[in-house]
Scaffold this active site. Structure first.
Site, short mmCIF file in Angstrom:
data_model
loop_
_atom_site.label_atom_id
_atom_site.label_comp_id
_atom_site.label_asym_id
_atom_site.label_seq_id
_atom_site.Cartn_x
_atom_site.Cartn_y
_atom_site.Cartn_z
N GLU A 44 -5.21 3.72 -6.25
CA GLU A 44 -4.68 4.99 -5.74
C GLU A 44 -5.14 6.15 -6.61
OE1 GLU A 44 -0.66 3.12 -3.69
OE2 GLU A 44 -0.45 4.40 -5.45
N CYS A 53 -8.33 0.94 -0.47
CA CYS A 53 -7.58 -0.30 -0.27
C CYS A 53 -8.29 -1.46 -0.97
CB CYS A 53 -7.48 -0.63 1.21
SG CYS A 53 -6.65 0.61 2.22
N GLU A 55 -9.10 -4.32 0.30
CA GLU A 55 -10.11 -4.94 1.15
C GLU A 55 -11.46 -4.23 1.02
OE1 GLU A 55 -7.06 -3.92 1.88
OE2 GLU A 55 -6.25 -4.97 3.63
#
Ligand SMILES: [Zn+2]
Length: 134
Positions: A44, A53, A55
Site C-alpha cells: 500500500e 495487490c 497478485e
C-alpha cells in the site's frame, strides 16, 4: 522451490505485506508452466491508488524474471472466507493466463478454487492492430 508448497510461499509473502492503511495482508504465489514460483504481497501507499495487490505484485515479478505462462495462483489473506482476486488483478492475469487455476485459503480453514475464465468471463482483449476483440 525446495519442498515449499505454493501455500508456504504465499504465507511467507503475506508476512511481508505492507498494509498500514487497510491492515488487510495478502500473499500470493504464482507458478509458471515451467515450475518456477513467484511470491507477491500487497504493497500500500499513502497515495492509495499507487498501491498494488499481491497478485499483480507476483505477476510483475514473474514477468520481470522472464516467465509469461502460468498455471496456478495460490492466495492467502486476512479474510475469514477465501478471497478472490479483485477485478484489476483478474484482468492483469488474463493477459498471460486466461485458463489460470486460482486457489484461495481463508482463515476459517476453507479453500475455494476457481478458473480465471470463470471469474472473468469477458476479459478485455485487443487484436494485433490494438482494436478491441471478443
Ligand atoms: Zn487485485
Amino acid at each position: 522451490m525446495s519442498g515449499e508448497s505454493l501455500r508456504d510461499v504465499a504465507e511467507k509473502a503475506r508476512s511481508n505485506a505492507y498494509a498500514p492503511y487497510s491492515s488487510f495482508h495478502v500473499g500470493a504465489a504464482l507458478r509458471s508452466a515451467t515450475g518456477n514460483v513467484y511470491g507477491g504481497a500487497n504493497v500500500e501507499n499513502a497515495s492509495f491508488g499507487v498501491g498494488i495487490c499481491a497478485e499483480r505484485s507476483a505477476l510483475v515479478t514473474a514477468v520481470t524474471a522472464g516467465d509469461r505462462n502460468f498455471d496456478e495462483l495460490v492466495l492467502v489473506s486476512d479474510a475469514t472466507e477465501p478471497a478472490a482476486p479483485c477485478g484489476a488483478c483478474r484482468q492483469a492475469l488474463s493477459e498471460f493466463a486466461p485458463a489460470l487455476r486460482i486457489v484461495s485459503h481463508g482463515l476459517n480453514g476453507k479453500t475455494a478454487e476457481w478458473s480465471l475464465a470463470e471469474l472473468l468471463p469477458h476479459q478485455f482483449k485487443l487484436d494485433e492492430q490494438n482494436r478491441f476483440t471478443e
